[in-house]
Design an enzyme around this catalytic site. Structure first.
Site, PDB file in Angstrom:
ATOM      1  N   CYS A 128       0.827  -1.209   0.000  1.00 29.63           N
ATOM      2  CA  CYS A 128       0.000   0.000   0.000  1.00 29.63           C
ATOM      3  C   CYS A 128       0.866   1.265   0.000  1.00 29.63           C
ATOM      4  CB  CYS A 128      -0.978  -0.005   1.172  1.00 29.63           C
ATOM      5  SG  CYS A 128      -2.322   1.190   0.954  1.00 29.63           S
ATOM      6  N   ASP A 199      -3.309   1.732   9.981  1.00 39.01           N
ATOM      7  CA  ASP A 199      -4.472   2.627  10.045  1.00 39.01           C
ATOM      8  C   ASP A 199      -4.975   2.704  11.475  1.00 39.01           C
ATOM      9  OD1 ASP A 199      -4.503   1.519   7.089  1.00 39.01           O
ATOM     10  OD2 ASP A 199      -5.486   3.470   7.148  1.00 39.01           O
TER      11      ASP A 199
HETATM   12  P1  RI2 Z   1       0.274   6.683   6.893  1.00 39.03           P
HETATM   13  C1  RI2 Z   1      -3.429   3.679   4.364  1.00 39.03           C
HETATM   14  O1  RI2 Z   1      -4.813   3.452   4.286  1.00 39.03           O
HETATM   15  C2  RI2 Z   1      -2.615   2.394   4.303  1.00 39.03           C
HETATM   16  O2  RI2 Z   1      -3.292   1.279   4.830  1.00 39.03           O
HETATM   17  C3  RI2 Z   1      -1.390   2.792   5.098  1.00 39.03           C
HETATM   18  O3  RI2 Z   1      -0.611   1.706   5.558  1.00 39.03           O
HETATM   19  C4  RI2 Z   1      -2.031   3.571   6.229  1.00 39.03           C
HETATM   20  O4  RI2 Z   1      -3.076   4.333   5.598  1.00 39.03           O
HETATM   21  C5  RI2 Z   1      -1.119   4.471   7.033  1.00 39.03           C
HETATM   22  O5  RI2 Z   1      -0.618   5.510   6.251  1.00 39.03           O
HETATM   23  P2  RI2 Z   1      -5.783   4.206   3.202  1.00 39.03           P
HETATM   24  O6  RI2 Z   1      -6.152   5.556   3.725  1.00 39.03           O
HETATM   25  O7  RI2 Z   1      -0.513   7.271   8.028  1.00 39.03           O
HETATM   26  O8  RI2 Z   1      -5.031   4.252   1.867  1.00 39.03           O
HETATM   27  O9  RI2 Z   1       1.555   6.074   7.335  1.00 39.03           O
HETATM   28  O10 RI2 Z   1      -7.019   3.314   3.128  1.00 39.03           O
HETATM   29  O11 RI2 Z   1       0.431   7.635   5.715  1.00 39.03           O
END
Ligand code: RI2
Length: 317
Positions: A128, A199
């Protein structure tokens, strides 16, 4: 003229549509929206629409405890001053600023601890797009470490491409694979470690992250390399202390298959859990800690947020 609430609605809708994505970016946008709301709202609007503004941001995406921690705290501060609207306004603006500062401080510490963990000459797998992970890897590269990163595309929204692009632009060698090739890549490249974001974190150290994260954890287990999670502890879901589960967001089937035939039910869970026994360490603002320590460390680092949250849980019990 736009009302102040309209601005909050716009931010909430961008978060819902995932124009703003990544737990940290969502937290930052929510804090900025509530600060701007407090700055622009008339006295009347602040009094009448504050709760609505908070609710819009809280409900934009269900699996975002950092946003919840921040907004619960700001709501508490607002209520403390609600007899005097100009005091309440100042208090909300001040609390949003403090939280933003806390977030920046926390993230720079996570990066400071994280880059040292990256092995020189190593192979790292990620999944991701986590801004926290990307910042750690870019910092390690700037500090002179040389390594290769394997990114998985992260269906259905392909956030892995963003990770690949940002790392490549920073001069890091990237191999990009489909999610289903994770095991193949581990066999072929013999990674030194896996590094993912979070998350949400529960009180017992379970990490909730993008769907596919457990798959990576299983691959790491099979091929015997460690899995680290890089995150600020501000993402700890304090409702889990009171026995609740973290809700896992189910997103629209159309993201997966917009014209699926009738009788095919497409399921699109956004996240999944990685239990503590699969996690070798949480790289957080207090250093690299074992997953089962998250609640204790959170209480030490953020006593005010902890107090507000436990008071509101007791009130609801
Ligand atoms: P940072 C994202 O979720 C991913 O799952 C990623 O690992 C997590 O947020 C944390 O991201 P999504 O919003 O806070 O794309 O480290 O569903 O940027």
């Amino acid at each position: 003229m736009q009302t102040a609430l309209r601005l909050v609605e716009e931010t909430a809708s961008k978060i819902r549509r995932m124009e703003i994505r990544g737990a940290t970016a969502i937290l930052r946008a929510s804090l900025e929206a509530i600060r701007e709301f407090a700055q622009r709202a008339s006295d009347e609007e602040l009094r009448a629409e504050f709760s609505r503004a908070i609710e819009l941001l809280l409900n934009a995406r269900p699996t975002e405890p950092a946003v919840r921690n921040a907004l619960l705290y700001i709501t508490y501060v607002f209520r403390e001053h609600k007899e005097n609207v100009s005091e309440a306004r100042e208090a909300v603006i001040g609390a949003s600023q403090r939280f933003l500062q806390m977030l920046d401080d926390a993230l720079s510490k996570v990066v400071e601890y994280g880059w040292r963990r990256i092995p020189n000459g190593g192979v790292i797998m990620t999944h991701c797009h986590s801004k926290t992970v990307v910042n750690i890897l870019i910092r390690a590269h700037r500090e002179g470490k040389r390594f290769v990163v394997i990114t998985s595309e992260t269906r259905p929204l392909y956030q892995g491409r963003r990770t690949a692009r940002e790392l490549a632009e920073a001069g890091i060698k990237v191999y990009h694979i489909v999610d289903a090739a994770m095991r193949w890549a581990a066999r072929r490249f013999k990674p030194d470690l896996a590094l993912i974001g979070a998350d949400a974190i529960t009180s017992t150290g379970v990490v909730i992250n993008k769907i596919g994260s457990k798959l990576l954890a299983l691959v790491a287990r099979e091929f015997d390399f460690p899995l680290y999670v890089a995150t600020t502890l501000l993402k700890l879901d304090l409702r889990t202390v009171a026995g609740e589960y973290v809700p896992i967001e189910m997103r629209s089937p159309s993201e997966v298959w917009p014209d699926a035939p009738p009788n095919v039910e497409v399921l699109n869970p956004a996240f999944e859990t990685v239990s503590p026994e699969f996690i070798d360490g949480i790289i957080c603002e207090a250093g690299v800690i074992p997953p089962h320590d998250v609640l204790r460390v959170f209480k030490e680092l953020y006593p005010e947020i902890w107090n507000v949250s436990s008071t509101s849980h007791h009130a609801s019990l």
